[in-house]
Design an enzyme around this catalytic site. Sequence first.
Site, mmCIF file in Angstrom:
data_model
loop_
_atom_site.group_PDB
_atom_site.id
_atom_site.type_symbol
_atom_site.label_atom_id
_atom_site.label_comp_id
_atom_site.label_asym_id
_atom_site.label_seq_id
_atom_site.Cartn_x
_atom_site.Cartn_y
_atom_site.Cartn_z
ATOM 1 N N ASP A 108 70.536 24.487 93.435
ATOM 2 C CA ASP A 108 71.024 23.249 92.825
ATOM 3 C C ASP A 108 72.499 23.254 92.455
ATOM 4 O O ASP A 108 73.046 22.224 92.049
ATOM 5 C CB ASP A 108 70.192 22.942 91.568
ATOM 6 N N HIS A 123 69.699 31.742 98.343
ATOM 7 C CA HIS A 123 68.923 30.732 99.077
ATOM 8 C C HIS A 123 69.767 29.515 99.444
ATOM 9 O O HIS A 123 69.235 28.447 99.764
ATOM 10 C CB HIS A 123 67.688 30.299 98.263
ATOM 11 N N GLY A 196 64.673 34.086 83.993
ATOM 12 C CA GLY A 196 63.841 33.021 84.557
ATOM 13 C C GLY A 196 63.407 33.267 85.990
ATOM 14 O O GLY A 196 63.294 32.326 86.766
ATOM 15 N N THR A 197 63.183 34.525 86.325
ATOM 16 C CA THR A 197 62.728 34.804 87.687
ATOM 17 C C THR A 197 61.469 35.668 87.654
ATOM 18 O O THR A 197 61.343 36.556 86.818
ATOM 19 C CB THR A 197 63.815 35.504 88.542
ATOM 20 N N THR A 198 60.562 35.368 88.545
ATOM 21 C CA THR A 198 59.355 36.184 88.636
ATOM 22 C C THR A 198 59.587 37.361 89.589
ATOM 23 O O THR A 198 58.735 38.217 89.724
ATOM 24 C CB THR A 198 58.173 35.347 89.175
ATOM 25 N N ASN A 222 62.713 35.776 79.781
ATOM 26 C CA ASN A 222 61.702 34.938 80.431
ATOM 27 C C ASN A 222 60.620 34.589 79.397
ATOM 28 O O ASN A 222 60.314 35.404 78.537
ATOM 29 C CB ASN A 222 61.076 35.717 81.604
#
Length: 265
Positions: A108, A123, A196-198, A222
Site C-alpha cells: 500500500d 511484494h 504485525g506479521t505472522t 503483535n
Amino acid sequence: MKSIPQELVERLASVRSIGVITGAGISAESGIPTYRGAGGLYDDPEEGQRAIEALSGETLLKDPDRTWKVLRDIARHAQGAEPNPGHLALAEWEDRAERFALLTQNVDGLHHQAGSRNVIEIHGNIKRVNCLRCSYQEALPAKALLNLECAPKCPDCQGVLRPKAVLFGEMLPEEALRRLEEEFHRHVPDLLLLVGTTALFPYIAFPAQIARAAGSLVVEVNPEDTDVTYLAEFALRGTAGALLPPLLAAFGGVAQEKGQAQGPK
Ligand SMILES: [Zn+2]
C-alpha cells in the site's frame, strides 16, 4: 500509553542498527484490508476464493480485466487510508538510528507516505504500474484505479498495464531480494523488530532466525502469538499504533541520556 519492560529499555541502549519487518497487521490498523488475504473482503468464501484466483499472475495474462476489477475493489476498501502512529514512529526511528532498514510485505505504500526511506517492498507496490509490452512505468492515479472498469492501458503503446505488486504464483522482485539479503543477512541488525506479521513466508522468518542466532535483540509487536514468537526475546502484545510510539520513546530516551553523558563535562 502501553509501557515497555524496563529490561528491554536497557537492552535498547546498545542498539545501533535496526531492521524492521512489517506485515498486514500494521496496514489493517489503517483500515486497509490485506491484499494477500483478499478473501476476507468478501462475505461469501467462494467469492473470496475467486478473488484470490483473480490476483494471480496467470489470470493477469489471460484476463487482465478480471485481475484489475479485484484490485479496484481492494483500492475502494482502502480509500482514504492514512499512515497510523505505528508507521510514523518507524519513520522517526529511521532518523535516529545509525543504520535502518524496513522490509514490508504490504503493497500500500504507507511506509513511504509516513516518511520512511530505506524501505524494501518485497511484494511490490500496488500504486505503481508498468506496461506488459514496453518500458513504460508510472504511479497510477488513485482516481483512475477507483473508477476503472477494465485493465488500464499504456499511454505509449496501448499495451496492458500491470501493478508493480507480486501476484499469486509470481516470483519476488530480484532487486528487493538483493536488498533483503544485504540489509538482513549480510549486515545483521542489532535490533530486529517484527511488526504485525505472522511470518508465514520463509523469507520473512529467516532474517529473524539469523538475527537470533547472531545474538541480536529480536522483538515482536503483535496482538497475538505467531509462528516466530519463539524467536523473540520480547513479545509485546498489542497493536503497532499502541506499542511503537512508546518503544521509540524508550529508544530515544536512552539515546538522549547517552548523548548527555558523552557531552562536555
Ligand atoms: Zn507500453
